[in-house]
Structure formats: structure tokens, C-alpha cells
Design an enzyme around this catalytic site. Sequence first.
Site, mmCIF file in Angstrom:
data_model
loop_
_atom_site.group_PDB
_atom_site.id
_atom_site.type_symbol
_atom_site.label_atom_id
_atom_site.label_comp_id
_atom_site.label_asym_id
_atom_site.label_seq_id
_atom_site.Cartn_x
_atom_site.Cartn_y
_atom_site.Cartn_z
ATOM 1 N N ARG A 136 0.827 -1.218 0.000
ATOM 2 C CA ARG A 136 0.000 0.000 0.000
ATOM 3 C C ARG A 136 0.860 1.266 0.000
ATOM 4 O O ARG A 136 0.570 2.214 -0.729
ATOM 5 C CB ARG A 136 -0.948 0.010 1.194
ATOM 6 C CG ARG A 136 -2.065 -1.024 1.101
ATOM 7 C CD ARG A 136 -2.887 -1.061 2.354
ATOM 8 N NE ARG A 136 -2.016 -1.442 3.476
ATOM 9 C CZ ARG A 136 -2.326 -1.267 4.759
ATOM 10 N NH1 ARG A 136 -3.468 -0.714 5.111
ATOM 11 N NH2 ARG A 136 -1.503 -1.643 5.709
ATOM 12 N N ASN A 193 -6.167 -2.703 1.791
ATOM 13 C CA ASN A 193 -6.173 -4.154 1.881
ATOM 14 C C ASN A 193 -7.618 -4.635 1.883
ATOM 15 O O ASN A 193 -8.496 -3.967 2.436
ATOM 16 C CB ASN A 193 -5.501 -4.626 3.171
ATOM 17 C CG ASN A 193 -3.997 -4.498 3.141
ATOM 18 O OD1 ASN A 193 -3.392 -4.361 2.082
ATOM 19 N ND2 ASN A 193 -3.384 -4.537 4.305
#
Length: 94
Positions: free
Chosen positions: A20, A38
Site C-alpha cells: 500500500r 487491503n
Amino acid sequence: MNEHAIRATVQGLVQGVGFRYATRSIATQLGLKGWVRNLPSGSVEVVAQGSEQDVQALVRFLHNGPPHARVDAVDTTTIVTDPSLVHFNVRFSV
């Protein structure tokens, strides 16, 4: 500028490896707007918008990810742009 937007789902070893944050870093360098998060499935979801060239550069990154990631598949769909997006952020909830 004509903006292009995509939603991508990245599958593989993509959680717990900095995916990320690496995505946010690349997207910010490219001047893109959107977010990355996520998913409970173990995948990562990305929404990105900006110039088509810059969005495609991010998609190329998603196919590899950061050094400790293992990307098995990237599913990308073109979506409608969202004028409320102004930055590229990491999201923490689904």
C-alpha cells in the site's frame, strides 16, 4: 486535462510487504488521485485517476509491486472519475 480512472485488484503476496505504501508513493510521484486498501481476501484494491499515461504507469507498477511482494494477478477495470478525490491515500477499512 482529460482524466482516466481505474479500479484494480491485485492478488498474491501483497499484504504485509509494504504494498500500500509503495503504491501511494508511486501514485503521488505520478500526480494521481485515489486510494489503496487491503481487502479481507488478502488482495489489495486500488482506485487511481489522472492522465491515462500516468494511470498506466501505476498499473505497470502494480504488476510487480515492491521488492518483497509477489503479484499473481492484476484485474483492472475502467471506472467513472470521482471529482471528490484530491490526493492519493492509504485506506484502512473496507
